[in-house]
Design a protein around this motif. Structure first.
Motif, short mmCIF file in Angstrom:
data_model
loop_
_atom_site.label_atom_id
_atom_site.label_comp_id
_atom_site.label_asym_id
_atom_site.label_seq_id
_atom_site.Cartn_x
_atom_site.Cartn_y
_atom_site.Cartn_z
N UNK A 72 0.83 -1.21 0.00
CA UNK A 72 0.00 0.00 0.00
C UNK A 72 0.86 1.26 0.00
N UNK A 73 1.91 1.25 0.81
CA UNK A 73 2.76 2.43 0.91
C UNK A 73 3.87 2.49 -0.14
N UNK A 74 4.41 1.32 -0.52
CA UNK A 74 5.63 1.34 -1.33
C UNK A 74 5.56 0.55 -2.63
N UNK A 75 4.48 -0.16 -2.89
CA UNK A 75 4.41 -0.96 -4.10
C UNK A 75 5.19 -2.26 -3.93
N UNK A 76 5.85 -2.68 -5.00
CA UNK A 76 6.59 -3.94 -4.98
C UNK A 76 7.85 -3.82 -4.13
N UNK A 77 8.41 -4.97 -3.79
CA UNK A 77 9.61 -4.97 -2.94
C UNK A 77 10.74 -4.18 -3.58
N UNK A 78 10.90 -4.30 -4.89
CA UNK A 78 11.97 -3.58 -5.56
C UNK A 78 11.77 -2.07 -5.46
N UNK A 79 10.52 -1.62 -5.52
CA UNK A 79 10.24 -0.19 -5.38
C UNK A 79 10.55 0.29 -3.96
N UNK A 80 10.26 -0.53 -2.98
CA UNK A 80 10.61 -0.20 -1.60
C UNK A 80 12.13 -0.11 -1.45
#
Length: 234
Positions: A72-80
């Motif tokens: 919800x806050x950051x999208x996919x793990x790679x985007x985080x």
């Protein structure tokens, strides 16, 4: 020909369906504390284990939030992963600003050492601080990581820094080929990563030395600077 009647619908199917509840509480946009908890937890886990060994569930568990909130806050793990480096980009811009401020012309005989110090000292200082210690370890682990996600981070955030360093060193060491300076830069990167990220020194010295000791920054600067100077002597 017989005509069949349409089947009588089940009365339960005619009841209005309850609205599906979202996995995320509608009040979440008002919870920046949870966003920060996710970001810091992800940073710590990636630093400890590396990108590939961390799952979204691991991050949610460390942060104490539902798994759905990570996306919800950051999208996919790679985007985080990328958000962590964007959040800490001030440390990168500080190094670039310090390097660009170094006078690399013939009027400054200490140009090589000044440039190496501007490049390395912020990292060494960061590693010794409570706020930046985890991020410094994350940078070291990411630089060693051969995976595509880590490579993308290095290309996006650290290749621009490398280009500034190499261009400045070309001015400080006129006549030395660019490719040789780039190779020397890679040697220096390896030494810096070992300085801030490896604890072997503590075993070899039987505890008399500690990893990333900021008191030894000037020793590091002299050592790396001497290596660059040898390029000009050949």
């Amino acid at each position: 020909m017989d005509q069949r009647e349409d089947p009588v619908p089940d009365p339960r199917s005619l009841r209005p369906k309850a609205a599906r509840r979202s996995a995320v509480d509608p009040q979440e946009p008002q919870r920046p504390d949870r966003r920060a908890a996710i970001l810091l937890s992800a940073e710590a886990l990636f630093a400890e284990r590396g990108y590939a060994a961390v799952s979204v569930r691991d991050i949610a568990t460390r942060a104490g939030v539902p798994v759905a909130l990570v996306g919800y806050y950051f999208g996919r793990k790679q985007e985080l992963f990328g958000t962590i480096f964007a959040h800490r980009q001030v440390y990168i811009t500080e190094r670039i600003a310090r390097m660009e401020a170094v006078e690399c012309g013939p009027s400054n005989p200490q140009a090589v050492a000044d440039l190496v110090r501007a490049w390395a000292e912020p990292v060494i200082t960061l590693r010794g601080s409570e706020a930046g210690d985890v991020f410094a370890l994350l940078v070291a682990r990411t630089a060693w990581d051969p995976g595509p996600e880590a490579t993308e981070i290095i290309e996006r955030f650290y290749d621009p820094l490398a280009r500034v360093f190499v261009a400045a060193m070309e001015r400080a060491l006129p006549g030395v080929g660019r490719d040789r300076i780039i190779w020397a830069y890679e040697y220096a990167v390896g030494a810096l990563l070992m300085y801030v990220g490896d604890k072997r020194i503590e075993r070899l010295t039987q505890g008399r030395a500690r990893s990333a000791d900021p008191a030894l920054c000037e020793d590091f600067v002299r050592f790396i600077s001497a290596g660059f100077h040898t390029l000009r002597r050949e």
